[in-house]
Write a protein that holds these residues in place. Structure first.
Motif, PDB file in Angstrom:
ATOM      1  N   PRO A   2      -3.493  -6.213 -14.618  1.00  0.00           N
ATOM      2  CA  PRO A   2      -3.077  -7.487 -15.238  1.00  0.00           C
ATOM      3  C   PRO A   2      -1.510  -7.485 -15.528  1.00  0.00           C
ATOM      4  O   PRO A   2      -0.712  -8.577 -15.459  1.00  0.00           O
ATOM      5  CB  PRO A   2      -4.014  -7.720 -16.600  1.00  0.00           C
ATOM      6  N   GLN A   3      -1.051  -6.179 -15.968  1.00  0.00           N
ATOM      7  CA  GLN A   3       0.403  -6.131 -16.523  1.00  0.00           C
ATOM      8  C   GLN A   3       1.330  -6.249 -14.892  1.00  0.00           C
ATOM      9  O   GLN A   3       2.045  -7.035 -15.080  1.00  0.00           O
ATOM     10  CB  GLN A   3       0.807  -4.776 -17.167  1.00  0.00           C
ATOM     11  N   THR A   4       0.916  -5.831 -14.040  1.00  0.00           N
ATOM     12  CA  THR A   4       1.704  -5.990 -12.871  1.00  0.00           C
ATOM     13  C   THR A   4       1.593  -7.486 -12.394  1.00  0.00           C
ATOM     14  O   THR A   4       2.569  -7.875 -11.767  1.00  0.00           O
ATOM     15  CB  THR A   4       1.227  -5.133 -11.706  1.00  0.00           C
ATOM     16  N   ALA A   5       0.287  -8.061 -12.286  1.00  0.00           N
ATOM     17  CA  ALA A   5       0.175  -9.561 -12.142  1.00  0.00           C
ATOM     18  C   ALA A   5       1.091 -10.453 -12.881  1.00  0.00           C
ATOM     19  O   ALA A   5       1.880 -11.232 -12.277  1.00  0.00           O
ATOM     20  CB  ALA A   5      -1.310  -9.984 -12.308  1.00  0.00           C
ATOM     21  N   ILE A   6       1.351 -10.083 -14.102  1.00  0.00           N
ATOM     22  CA  ILE A   6       2.616 -10.698 -15.082  1.00  0.00           C
ATOM     23  C   ILE A   6       3.736 -10.476 -14.651  1.00  0.00           C
ATOM     24  O   ILE A   6       4.341 -11.433 -14.332  1.00  0.00           O
ATOM     25  CB  ILE A   6       2.066 -10.382 -16.560  1.00  0.00           C
ATOM     26  N   CYS A   7       3.992  -9.461 -14.098  1.00  0.00           N
ATOM     27  CA  CYS A   7       5.237  -8.968 -13.508  1.00  0.00           C
ATOM     28  C   CYS A   7       5.837  -9.725 -12.344  1.00  0.00           C
ATOM     29  O   CYS A   7       6.825 -10.421 -11.985  1.00  0.00           O
ATOM     30  CB  CYS A   7       5.460  -7.660 -13.321  1.00  0.00           C
ATOM     31  N   TYR A   8       4.754  -9.962 -11.503  1.00  0.00           N
ATOM     32  CA  TYR A   8       4.839 -10.735 -10.063  1.00  0.00           C
ATOM     33  C   TYR A   8       5.116 -12.058 -10.543  1.00  0.00           C
ATOM     34  O   TYR A   8       5.994 -12.911 -10.125  1.00  0.00           O
ATOM     35  CB  TYR A   8       3.859 -10.784  -9.378  1.00  0.00           C
ATOM     36  N   ILE A   9       4.176 -12.768 -11.409  1.00  0.00           N
ATOM     37  CA  ILE A   9       4.419 -14.147 -11.882  1.00  0.00           C
ATOM     38  C   ILE A   9       5.582 -14.688 -12.424  1.00  0.00           C
ATOM     39  O   ILE A   9       5.953 -15.488 -12.231  1.00  0.00           O
ATOM     40  CB  ILE A   9       3.024 -14.706 -12.834  1.00  0.00           C
ATOM     41  N   ARG A  10       6.030 -13.857 -13.198  1.00  0.00           N
ATOM     42  CA  ARG A  10       7.166 -14.185 -14.187  1.00  0.00           C
ATOM     43  C   ARG A  10       8.540 -13.709 -13.527  1.00  0.00           C
ATOM     44  O   ARG A  10       9.719 -14.272 -13.656  1.00  0.00           O
ATOM     45  CB  ARG A  10       7.239 -13.508 -15.411  1.00  0.00           C
ATOM     46  N   LEU A  40      -6.149  -8.344  -4.895  1.00  0.00           N
ATOM     47  CA  LEU A  40      -4.643  -7.758  -4.688  1.00  0.00           C
ATOM     48  C   LEU A  40      -4.503  -6.383  -5.249  1.00  0.00           C
ATOM     49  O   LEU A  40      -3.776  -5.786  -5.087  1.00  0.00           O
ATOM     50  CB  LEU A  40      -3.759  -8.547  -5.200  1.00  0.00           C
ATOM     51  N   PHE A  41      -5.800  -5.903  -6.017  1.00  0.00           N
ATOM     52  CA  PHE A  41      -5.934  -4.684  -6.430  1.00  0.00           C
ATOM     53  C   PHE A  41      -4.539  -4.046  -7.402  1.00  0.00           C
ATOM     54  O   PHE A  41      -3.818  -3.139  -7.127  1.00  0.00           O
ATOM     55  CB  PHE A  41      -5.860  -3.730  -5.276  1.00  0.00           C
ATOM     56  N   VAL A  42      -4.222  -4.988  -8.297  1.00  0.00           N
ATOM     57  CA  VAL A  42      -3.132  -4.780  -9.023  1.00  0.00           C
ATOM     58  C   VAL A  42      -3.739  -5.052 -10.453  1.00  0.00           C
ATOM     59  O   VAL A  42      -4.688  -5.718 -10.843  1.00  0.00           O
ATOM     60  CB  VAL A  42      -1.656  -5.517  -9.076  1.00  0.00           C
ATOM     61  N   GLU A  85      -7.273 -21.515 -16.106  1.00  0.00           N
ATOM     62  CA  GLU A  85      -6.968 -21.213 -14.690  1.00  0.00           C
ATOM     63  C   GLU A  85      -6.076 -19.937 -14.624  1.00  0.00           C
ATOM     64  O   GLU A  85      -6.033 -19.255 -13.553  1.00  0.00           O
ATOM     65  CB  GLU A  85      -6.328 -22.484 -13.905  1.00  0.00           C
ATOM     66  N   GLN A  86      -5.234 -19.941 -15.807  1.00  0.00           N
ATOM     67  CA  GLN A  86      -4.299 -18.398 -15.758  1.00  0.00           C
ATOM     68  C   GLN A  86      -5.221 -17.447 -15.513  1.00  0.00           C
ATOM     69  O   GLN A  86      -4.911 -16.342 -15.189  1.00  0.00           O
ATOM     70  CB  GLN A  86      -3.536 -18.561 -16.855  1.00  0.00           C
ATOM     71  N   ALA A  87      -6.313 -17.313 -16.583  1.00  0.00           N
ATOM     72  CA  ALA A  87      -7.273 -16.336 -16.702  1.00  0.00           C
ATOM     73  C   ALA A  87      -7.933 -15.869 -15.339  1.00  0.00           C
ATOM     74  O   ALA A  87      -7.757 -14.952 -14.796  1.00  0.00           O
ATOM     75  CB  ALA A  87      -7.929 -16.386 -17.684  1.00  0.00           C
ATOM     76  N   ASN A  88      -8.191 -16.931 -14.548  1.00  0.00           N
ATOM     77  CA  ASN A  88      -8.866 -17.040 -13.292  1.00  0.00           C
ATOM     78  C   ASN A  88      -7.919 -16.356 -12.193  1.00  0.00           C
ATOM     79  O   ASN A  88      -8.051 -15.390 -11.450  1.00  0.00           O
ATOM     80  CB  ASN A  88      -9.406 -18.243 -12.911  1.00  0.00           C
ATOM     81  N   MET A  89      -6.484 -16.729 -12.312  1.00  0.00           N
ATOM     82  CA  MET A  89      -5.438 -16.260 -11.320  1.00  0.00           C
ATOM     83  C   MET A  89      -5.408 -14.726 -11.733  1.00  0.00           C
ATOM     84  O   MET A  89      -5.222 -13.916 -10.615  1.00  0.00           O
ATOM     85  CB  MET A  89      -4.388 -16.883 -11.313  1.00  0.00           C
ATOM     86  N   ILE A  90      -5.335 -14.114 -12.849  1.00  0.00           N
ATOM     87  CA  ILE A  90      -5.073 -12.755 -13.370  1.00  0.00           C
ATOM     88  C   ILE A  90      -6.233 -11.981 -12.657  1.00  0.00           C
ATOM     89  O   ILE A  90      -6.243 -11.214 -12.142  1.00  0.00           O
ATOM     90  CB  ILE A  90      -4.936 -12.748 -14.820  1.00  0.00           C
ATOM     91  N   ARG A  91      -7.600 -12.525 -12.685  1.00  0.00           N
ATOM     92  CA  ARG A  91      -8.822 -11.989 -12.266  1.00  0.00           C
ATOM     93  C   ARG A  91      -8.493 -11.820 -10.831  1.00  0.00           C
ATOM     94  O   ARG A  91      -9.139 -10.780 -10.216  1.00  0.00           O
ATOM     95  CB  ARG A  91     -10.024 -12.855 -12.625  1.00  0.00           C
ATOM     96  N   PHE A  92      -8.260 -12.871 -10.097  1.00  0.00           N
ATOM     97  CA  PHE A  92      -7.997 -12.699  -8.606  1.00  0.00           C
ATOM     98  C   PHE A  92      -7.046 -11.716  -8.236  1.00  0.00           C
ATOM     99  O   PHE A  92      -7.395 -11.204  -7.418  1.00  0.00           O
ATOM    100  CB  PHE A  92      -7.436 -14.137  -8.089  1.00  0.00           C
ATOM    101  N   PHE A  93      -6.132 -11.617  -8.949  1.00  0.00           N
ATOM    102  CA  PHE A  93      -5.073 -10.572  -8.630  1.00  0.00           C
ATOM    103  C   PHE A  93      -5.658  -9.136  -8.965  1.00  0.00           C
ATOM    104  O   PHE A  93      -5.299  -8.325  -7.919  1.00  0.00           O
ATOM    105  CB  PHE A  93      -3.872 -10.481  -9.763  1.00  0.00           C
ATOM    106  N   GLY A  94      -6.456  -9.026  -9.693  1.00  0.00           N
ATOM    107  CA  GLY A  94      -7.148  -7.687  -9.688  1.00  0.00           C
ATOM    108  C   GLY A  94      -8.330  -7.357  -8.796  1.00  0.00           C
ATOM    109  O   GLY A  94      -8.252  -6.191  -8.131  1.00  0.00           O
ATOM    110  N   LYS A 128       0.989  -8.531   0.693  1.00  0.00           N
ATOM    111  CA  LYS A 128      -0.103  -9.086  -0.293  1.00  0.00           C
ATOM    112  C   LYS A 128       0.426 -10.879  -0.444  1.00  0.00           C
ATOM    113  O   LYS A 128      -0.753 -11.422  -0.692  1.00  0.00           O
ATOM    114  CB  LYS A 128       0.253  -8.586  -1.736  1.00  0.00           C
ATOM    115  N   ARG A 129       1.349 -11.121   0.104  1.00  0.00           N
ATOM    116  CA  ARG A 129       1.733 -12.500   0.156  1.00  0.00           C
ATOM    117  C   ARG A 129       0.663 -13.487   0.789  1.00  0.00           C
ATOM    118  O   ARG A 129       0.408 -14.601   0.437  1.00  0.00           O
ATOM    119  CB  ARG A 129       3.003 -12.757   0.581  1.00  0.00           C
ATOM    120  N   PRO A 130       0.187 -12.844   2.090  1.00  0.00           N
ATOM    121  CA  PRO A 130      -0.778 -14.042   2.730  1.00  0.00           C
ATOM    122  C   PRO A 130      -1.872 -14.213   2.099  1.00  0.00           C
ATOM    123  O   PRO A 130      -2.421 -15.432   1.982  1.00  0.00           O
ATOM    124  CB  PRO A 130      -0.961 -13.264   4.083  1.00  0.00           C
ATOM    125  N   VAL A 131      -2.381 -13.136   1.507  1.00  0.00           N
ATOM    126  CA  VAL A 131      -3.612 -13.295   0.838  1.00  0.00           C
ATOM    127  C   VAL A 131      -3.341 -14.389  -0.475  1.00  0.00           C
ATOM    128  O   VAL A 131      -4.324 -15.520  -0.804  1.00  0.00           O
ATOM    129  CB  VAL A 131      -4.104 -12.133   0.178  1.00  0.00           C
TER     130      VAL A 131
END
Length: 69
Positions: free
Chosen positions: A33-41, A29-31, A17-26, A50-53
Motif C-alpha cells: 500500500p505504501q508503494t501504491a500511494i507513492c505511485y498515486i501521488r 500489481l504486487f506492491v 473506491e480509493q480503498a478498492n484501488m489500493i487493494r487492486f495494486f496489492g 505495470k502500466r498496461p494492467v
C-alpha cells in the motif's frame, strides 16, 4: 472516455473506491500500500511493465484513459 493522470483519478474517487484501488495494486500489481500511494501521488514513477494492467483496470472500472508523463 476522459483522460486523466493517476493522481487526478485518485482525487476524484470517494474513500471506498480509493480503498478498492489500493487493494487492486496489492492483488494485481504486487506492491505494498505504501508503494501504491507513492505511485498515486507521483513520488515514484510507475514501472512501464505495470502500466498496461493499471490502464485496463481504470478503463473498465472508471471509464478513464490514464496518461503517464
Amino acid at each position: 472516455m476522459r483522460e486523466q493522470t493517476l493522481k487526478e483519478l485518485w482525487v476524484s474517487l470517494d474513500p471506498n473506491e480509493q480503498a478498492n484501488m489500493i487493494r487492486f495494486f496489492g492483488a494485481k500489481l504486487f506492491v505494498s500500500p505504501q508503494t501504491a500511494i507513492c505511485y498515486i501521488r507521483g513520488y515514484r514513477s510507475m514501472p512501464v511493465k505495470k502500466r498496461p494492467v493499471l490502464t485496463e483496470y481504470a478503463a473498465k472500472t472508471y471509464s478513464v484513459k490514464l496518461k503517464f508523463s
